[in-house]
Design an enzyme around this catalytic site. Structure first.
Site, mmCIF file in Angstrom:
data_model
loop_
_atom_site.group_PDB
_atom_site.id
_atom_site.type_symbol
_atom_site.label_atom_id
_atom_site.label_comp_id
_atom_site.label_asym_id
_atom_site.label_seq_id
_atom_site.Cartn_x
_atom_site.Cartn_y
_atom_site.Cartn_z
ATOM 1 N N GLU A 14 -1.663 -2.126 -4.825
ATOM 2 C CA GLU A 14 -0.909 -2.198 -5.817
ATOM 3 C C GLU A 14 -1.929 -1.841 -7.076
ATOM 4 O O GLU A 14 -1.701 -0.944 -7.835
ATOM 5 C CB GLU A 14 -0.138 -3.247 -6.206
ATOM 6 C CG GLU A 14 0.870 -3.410 -5.063
ATOM 7 C CD GLU A 14 1.997 -4.602 -5.273
ATOM 8 O OE1 GLU A 14 3.147 -4.536 -4.590
ATOM 9 O OE2 GLU A 14 1.516 -5.434 -5.771
ATOM 10 N N GLY A 56 8.161 -3.835 -2.638
ATOM 11 C CA GLY A 56 8.769 -4.929 -2.997
ATOM 12 C C GLY A 56 10.332 -4.664 -2.708
ATOM 13 O O GLY A 56 10.762 -3.860 -2.691
ATOM 14 N N GLY A 59 4.477 -9.892 -2.214
ATOM 15 C CA GLY A 59 4.683 -9.133 -1.014
ATOM 16 C C GLY A 59 3.272 -8.945 -0.151
ATOM 17 O O GLY A 59 3.439 -7.978 0.709
HETATM 18 C C1 5RP Z 1 4.265 -6.975 -4.002
HETATM 19 C C2 5RP Z 1 4.695 -7.498 -5.155
HETATM 20 C C3 5RP Z 1 6.181 -7.244 -5.629
HETATM 21 O O1 5RP Z 1 6.041 -6.390 -6.800
HETATM 22 C C4 5RP Z 1 6.564 -8.488 -5.952
HETATM 23 O O2 5RP Z 1 6.306 -9.691 -5.219
HETATM 24 C C5 5RP Z 1 7.986 -8.338 -6.471
HETATM 25 O O3 5RP Z 1 8.878 -8.109 -5.432
HETATM 26 P P1 5RP Z 1 10.410 -8.111 -5.413
HETATM 27 O O4 5RP Z 1 10.768 -6.951 -6.192
HETATM 28 O O5 5RP Z 1 10.771 -8.218 -3.938
HETATM 29 O O6 5RP Z 1 10.900 -9.338 -5.950
HETATM 30 O O7 5RP Z 1 3.833 -7.607 -6.031
HETATM 31 O O8 5RP Z 1 3.006 -7.249 -3.596
#
Ligand code: 5RP
Length: 220
Positions: free
Chosen positions: A103, A29, A97
């Site tokens: 993850e 992310g 993301g």
């Molecule tokens: C990706 C995720 C990210 O950690 C989440 O979307 C947060 O993203 P960002 O740091 O761009 O706000 O879970 O799958």
């Protein structure tokens, strides 16, 4: 401070949890991008990183951080990742993301999950952010109907194929009051690859970027 500056701040703050010579788990992310950049600039030499996405792998390789396969590692000290929402017990919604499956796999290898997030992500109850659920394509409509029975409205994320060749449903209208029970239940539905509630793999620490600086929330 802008949201981007808050992300930079927590990305740098996460360096305190990286031991030289260790292998670190790395999420995905825009906040994690800041962490990767900070790690590369810090001069801290890690033995390697286990990455949760093609996106993070490419960024780390470009910056000279060695990337290892999850299958090469038995455990990690820390996993550092962002979140779309985090509650006051460290439960999270993740997957904005589309990297939620890898993850969760990498987070599960780690002793501690360090969440890095700006203050907009802290909530009382999970569910305002549309819940990402990675699904096997043939089950998408069936799973959408199962969410509808819980007043959730599931929408297929258009044009997205995950790193695992699957699809993402984004579910609105939920209020997740018992994240552990919710995660356990949805995990049992046929065709669900990963639900974006991280309760079993909740964060132990959150470095929260605020206008007053980085606040450390501990959920031990
Ligand atoms: C990706 C995720 C990210 O950690 C989440 O979307 C947060 O993203 P960002 O740091 O761009 O706000 O879970 O799958």
């Amino acid at each position: 401070m802008t949201q981007d500056e808050l992300k930079t701040l927590v990305g740098q703050a996460a360096l305190q949890y990286v031991k030289p010579g260790s292998i670190v788990g790395v999420g995905t992310g825009s906040t994690v991008d800041k962490f990767i950049d900070a790690l590369a600039a810090s001069g801290i030499k890690v033995a390697g990183a286990v990455s949760s996405s093609v996106r993070s792998t490419e960024r780390m390789k470009a910056l000279g951080i060695p990337v290892l396969e999850a299958s090469e590692v038995e455990e990690l000290g820390v996993y550092i990742d962002g979140a779309d929402e985090i509650d006051h017990a460290g439960h999270m919604i993740k997957g904005g993301g589309a990297a939620l499956t890898r993850e969760k796999i990498v987070a599960d290898l780690a002793e501690r999950f360090i969440c890095i997030a700006d203050e907009s992500k802290l909530v009382d109850t999970l569910g305002k952010f549309p819940l990402p659920v990675e699904v096997i394509p043939m089950a998408a409509a069936q799973i959408a109907r199962a969410f509808a029975a819980q007043r959730g409205v599931a929408t297929l994320r258009a044009g997205v194929v995950t790193d695992n060749g699957c699809q993402i449903l984004d579910v609105t209208g939920l209020q997740i009051r018992d994240p552990m029970a919710f995660e356990r239940e949805v995990n049992q539905w046929p065709g669900v690859v990963t639900v974006g509630v991280f309760a079993r793999n909740r964060a132990q620490i959150c470095l929260l970027g605020t206008k007053e600086g980085v606040k450390t929330l501990k959920f031990l």
